[in-house]
Design a protein around this motif. Structure first.
Motif, PDB file in Angstrom:
ATOM      1  N   PRO A 157       0.751  -1.072  -0.084  1.00 14.55           N
ATOM      2  CA  PRO A 157       0.050   0.052   0.126  1.00 14.55           C
ATOM      3  C   PRO A 157       0.950   1.241  -0.098  1.00 14.55           C
ATOM      4  CG  PRO A 157       0.015  -0.961   2.277  1.00 14.55           C
ATOM      5  CD  PRO A 157       0.571  -1.961   1.282  1.00 14.55           C
ATOM      6  N   VAL A 158       0.520   2.237  -0.733  1.00 16.47           N
ATOM      7  CA  VAL A 158       1.236   3.387  -0.886  1.00 16.47           C
ATOM      8  C   VAL A 158       0.515   4.521   0.000  1.00 16.47           C
ATOM      9  CG1 VAL A 158       1.556   3.266  -3.124  1.00 16.47           C
ATOM     10  CG2 VAL A 158      -0.536   4.357  -2.492  1.00 16.47           C
ATOM     11  N   VAL A 159       1.493   5.235   0.607  1.00 17.53           N
ATOM     12  CA  VAL A 159       1.354   6.534   1.467  1.00 17.53           C
ATOM     13  C   VAL A 159       1.394   7.749   0.644  1.00 17.53           C
ATOM     14  CG1 VAL A 159       2.138   7.721   3.510  1.00 17.53           C
ATOM     15  CG2 VAL A 159       2.155   5.386   3.452  1.00 17.53           C
ATOM     16  N   VAL A 160       0.084   8.498   0.779  1.00 13.42           N
ATOM     17  CA  VAL A 160       0.007   9.680  -0.079  1.00 13.42           C
ATOM     18  C   VAL A 160      -0.046  10.922   0.892  1.00 13.42           C
ATOM     19  CG1 VAL A 160      -1.625  11.028  -1.780  1.00 13.42           C
ATOM     20  CG2 VAL A 160      -1.341   8.354  -1.730  1.00 13.42           C
ATOM     21  N   ALA A 161       0.734  11.730   0.928  1.00 11.72           N
ATOM     22  CA  ALA A 161       0.911  13.082   1.634  1.00 11.72           C
ATOM     23  C   ALA A 161      -0.141  14.090   0.981  1.00 11.72           C
ATOM     24  CB  ALA A 161       2.275  13.570   1.579  1.00 11.72           C
ATOM     25  N   HIS A 162      -1.129  14.200   1.953  1.00  7.30           N
ATOM     26  CA  HIS A 162      -2.468  15.024   2.032  1.00  7.30           C
ATOM     27  C   HIS A 162      -1.978  16.441   1.854  1.00  7.30           C
ATOM     28  CE1 HIS A 162      -6.436  16.577   3.324  1.00  7.30           C
ATOM     29  NE2 HIS A 162      -6.765  16.077   2.057  1.00  7.30           N
ATOM     30  N   ARG A 163      -1.983  17.165   0.738  1.00  7.58           N
ATOM     31  CA  ARG A 163      -1.444  18.351   0.582  1.00  7.58           C
ATOM     32  C   ARG A 163      -0.230  18.593   1.097  1.00  7.58           C
ATOM     33  NH1 ARG A 163      -7.020  21.052   3.426  1.00  7.58           N
ATOM     34  NH2 ARG A 163      -8.440  19.381   2.335  1.00  7.58           N
ATOM     35  N   GLY A 164       0.681  17.599   0.811  1.00 10.94           N
ATOM     36  CA  GLY A 164       1.981  17.390   1.271  1.00 10.94           C
ATOM     37  C   GLY A 164       1.958  17.063   2.937  1.00 10.94           C
ATOM     38  N   ALA A 165       3.173  17.054   3.476  1.00  9.29           N
ATOM     39  CA  ALA A 165       3.076  16.963   4.813  1.00  9.29           C
ATOM     40  C   ALA A 165       2.125  17.914   5.831  1.00  9.29           C
ATOM     41  CB  ALA A 165       4.490  16.722   5.472  1.00  9.29           C
ATOM     42  N   SER A 166       1.049  18.019   5.443  1.00  9.33           N
ATOM     43  CA  SER A 166       0.251  18.950   6.207  1.00  9.33           C
ATOM     44  C   SER A 166       0.040  18.966   7.594  1.00  9.33           C
ATOM     45  CB  SER A 166      -1.056  19.105   5.320  1.00  9.33           C
ATOM     46  OG  SER A 166      -1.723  18.119   5.481  1.00  9.33           O
ATOM     47  N   ALA A 167       0.183  18.011   8.004  1.00 11.95           N
ATOM     48  CA  ALA A 167       0.351  18.168   9.609  1.00 11.95           C
ATOM     49  C   ALA A 167       1.599  19.019  10.219  1.00 11.95           C
ATOM     50  CB  ALA A 167       0.318  16.764  10.388  1.00 11.95           C
ATOM     51  N   TYR A 168       2.677  19.078   9.603  1.00  9.55           N
ATOM     52  CA  TYR A 168       3.631  19.668   9.845  1.00  9.55           C
ATOM     53  C   TYR A 168       4.204  20.849   9.265  1.00  9.55           C
ATOM     54  CZ  TYR A 168       3.798  14.978  11.655  1.00  9.55           C
ATOM     55  OH  TYR A 168       3.245  13.671  12.271  1.00  9.55           O
ATOM     56  N   ALA A 169       3.549  21.350   7.921  1.00  6.80           N
ATOM     57  CA  ALA A 169       3.819  22.500   7.327  1.00  6.80           C
ATOM     58  C   ALA A 169       2.795  22.784   6.613  1.00  6.80           C
ATOM     59  CB  ALA A 169       5.021  21.939   6.256  1.00  6.80           C
ATOM     60  N   GLN A 179      -8.723   0.527  -8.261  1.00  8.03           N
ATOM     61  CA  GLN A 179      -7.898   0.678  -6.654  1.00  8.03           C
ATOM     62  C   GLN A 179      -8.692   1.596  -6.054  1.00  8.03           C
ATOM     63  OE1 GLN A 179      -4.016   1.691  -8.551  1.00  8.03           O
ATOM     64  NE2 GLN A 179      -3.448  -0.526  -8.415  1.00  8.03           N
ATOM     65  N   VAL A 180      -8.472   1.461  -4.754  1.00 11.70           N
ATOM     66  CA  VAL A 180      -8.875   2.245  -3.782  1.00 11.70           C
ATOM     67  C   VAL A 180      -7.988   2.866  -2.847  1.00 11.70           C
ATOM     68  CG1 VAL A 180     -10.464   2.348  -1.511  1.00 11.70           C
ATOM     69  CG2 VAL A 180     -10.959   0.574  -3.315  1.00 11.70           C
ATOM     70  N   ALA A 207      -5.736   3.327  10.321  1.00 13.38           N
ATOM     71  CA  ALA A 207      -4.797   2.997   9.081  1.00 13.38           C
ATOM     72  C   ALA A 207      -4.691   1.328   8.913  1.00 13.38           C
ATOM     73  CB  ALA A 207      -3.281   3.435   9.161  1.00 13.38           C
ATOM     74  N   ARG A 208      -4.666   0.771  10.174  1.00 11.04           N
ATOM     75  CA  ARG A 208      -4.495  -0.720  10.164  1.00 11.04           C
ATOM     76  C   ARG A 208      -5.759  -1.408   9.790  1.00 11.04           C
ATOM     77  NH1 ARG A 208      -1.264   0.396  14.799  1.00 11.04           N
ATOM     78  NH2 ARG A 208      -3.251   0.318  16.108  1.00 11.04           N
ATOM     79  N   ARG A 209      -7.082  -0.556  10.097  1.00  8.01           N
ATOM     80  CA  ARG A 209      -8.248  -1.240   9.709  1.00  8.01           C
ATOM     81  C   ARG A 209      -8.463  -1.105   8.229  1.00  8.01           C
ATOM     82  NH1 ARG A 209     -13.239   1.648   9.764  1.00  8.01           N
ATOM     83  NH2 ARG A 209     -12.328   3.123  11.327  1.00  8.01           N
ATOM     84  N   MET A 210      -8.134   0.244   7.517  1.00 15.13           N
ATOM     85  CA  MET A 210      -8.204   0.282   6.178  1.00 15.13           C
ATOM     86  C   MET A 210      -7.356  -0.881   5.303  1.00 15.13           C
ATOM     87  SD  MET A 210     -10.490   2.667   5.445  1.00 15.13           S
ATOM     88  CE  MET A 210     -11.165   1.915   6.862  1.00 15.13           C
ATOM     89  N   LEU A 211      -6.160  -1.117   5.780  1.00 15.35           N
ATOM     90  CA  LEU A 211      -5.361  -2.011   5.268  1.00 15.35           C
ATOM     91  C   LEU A 211      -5.826  -3.479   5.483  1.00 15.35           C
ATOM     92  CD1 LEU A 211      -1.587  -0.780   6.271  1.00 15.35           C
ATOM     93  CD2 LEU A 211      -3.044  -0.196   3.998  1.00 15.35           C
ATOM     94  N   ASP A 249      -5.323   0.110  -1.404  1.00 16.77           N
ATOM     95  CA  ASP A 249      -4.152   0.274  -1.989  1.00 16.77           C
ATOM     96  C   ASP A 249      -3.406   1.358  -1.629  1.00 16.77           C
ATOM     97  OD1 ASP A 249      -4.824  -1.798  -4.359  1.00 16.77           O
ATOM     98  OD2 ASP A 249      -6.444  -0.566  -4.398  1.00 16.77           O
ATOM     99  N   GLY A 250      -3.824   2.093  -0.896  1.00 13.51           N
ATOM    100  CA  GLY A 250      -2.940   3.436   0.009  1.00 13.51           C
ATOM    101  C   GLY A 250      -4.079   4.105   0.778  1.00 13.51           C
ATOM    102  N   ILE A 251      -3.470   5.017   1.750  1.00 16.97           N
ATOM    103  CA  ILE A 251      -4.000   5.957   2.315  1.00 16.97           C
ATOM    104  C   ILE A 251      -3.505   7.127   2.132  1.00 16.97           C
ATOM    105  CG2 ILE A 251      -4.397   4.160   4.425  1.00 16.97           C
ATOM    106  CD1 ILE A 251      -2.409   5.807   5.704  1.00 16.97           C
ATOM    107  N   ILE A 252      -4.373   8.158   2.195  1.00 10.00           N
ATOM    108  CA  ILE A 252      -4.080   9.599   2.149  1.00 10.00           C
ATOM    109  C   ILE A 252      -4.106  10.287   3.623  1.00 10.00           C
ATOM    110  CG2 ILE A 252      -4.965  11.772   1.055  1.00 10.00           C
ATOM    111  CD1 ILE A 252      -6.219  10.060  -1.127  1.00 10.00           C
TER     112      ILE A 252
END
Length: 281
Positions: free
Chosen positions: A25-37, A245-246, A257-261, A266-269
């Motif tokens: 599964p891929v990790v998609v940075a939502h609007r970038g690393a938007s929790a930190y920038a 894909q989803v 995240a664990r539940r989604m996987l 196929d990945g989380i945003i």
């Protein structure tokens, strides 16, 4: 977190047989690393790269003079200092401002990680960060290892926006390598129009189409990207059975995240690309 070697495989047009045979599964940075920038800025995209995201997600809107800029909201108020710079122009809609005017705005000073206006010790100062254009972003991030999930924001009122996005991607051919870009939208008509203009770039549909509509959508869309709260294991299976894909959004809790996987997405945003090595949770 180790960046997935299977990125190019994970977002190509190939069918997904099952969670057991799919790429990691891929990790998609939502609007970038938007929790930190500050979201949708070059700083957030570089931080996502540093945090080993697989893709970064952006929102593309059109200015008054029909230039393509990265902003999530239909107005500039939340993520810039537009109220101070242009106090008499409420409600500060993006489409009421030219690119030259938007370049005058500060898109970073509003951001503080602790959300109370006080920066933590050692936290980066994002004052002066600007609203980037799509072209600037494609150039700046071209040498990164990140893929791109590009959302077209039409608000039902910009019928030709997908054509200009397609033109911009054509002007940056490096981004047309297989698996490098997916274009998505809540405006499914715009997504389909984009597909006709640049069919080699996979298209994703934001939202949760009715199960009965999925077979028709599978004729041209390659991703169904719903909010995680709308997903069930059986829905993911239906999407996969049709070769799509989803990607689930927006997942910032490791338990979610664990539940989604476990559902086989196929990945989380996520706003937090450092959430962990989700393939190993």
């Amino acid at each position: 977190m180790v960046r997935r070697i299977g990125l190019a495989i994970a977002i190509t047009l190939t069918a997904v047989a099952s969670p057991a045979t799919a790429a990691a599964p891929v990790v998609v940075a939502h609007r970038g690393a938007s929790a930190y920038a500050p979201e949708n800025t070059l700083a957030a995209f570089h931080l996502a790269d540093d945090q080993d995201a697989d893709l970064f997600e952006i929102d593309v809107r059109e200015t008054k003079d029909r230039r393509l800029v990265l902003l999530h909201d239909a107005t500039l108020a939340r993520t810039t200092d537009v109220e101070q710079v242009f106090p008499g122009r409420a409600p500060w809609r993006v489409t009421d401002f030219t690119l030259a005017e938007i370049r005058r705005l500060d898109a970073g000073s509003w951001f503080a990680r602790d959300h109370d206006g006080e920066r933590d010790d050692g936290e980066r100062d994002y004052d002066g960060e600007r609203v980037p254009t799509l072209a600037e972003t494609l150039r700046e991030m071209s040498d990164s290892d990140l893929g791109l999930l590009l959302e077209i924001k039409t608000d039902g009122q910009r019928p030709d926006l997908e054509a200009r996005v397609a033109d911009e991607l054509r002007a940056h051919p490096g981004w047309q390598q297989p698996g490098r870009v997916v274009v998505q939208s809540f405006d499914w008509a715009a997504a389909r129009a984009f597909h006709t203009r640049l069919p080699q770039v996979p298209v994703g549909l934001l939202g949760t189409p009715a199960a009965a509509d999925l077979p028709a959508l599978a004729g041209w869309a390659r991703q169904i990207n719903p909010p995680y709260s709308a997903l069930t294991r059986s829905y993911v299976r239906r999407v996969h059975a049709l070769g799509m894909q989803v990607l689930a959004w927006t997942v910032d809790d490791p338990a979610v995240a664990r539940r989604m996987l476990s559902y086989g997405v196929d990945g989380i945003i996520t706003n937090r690309p450092d959430l962990g090595d989700l393939a190993d949770t």
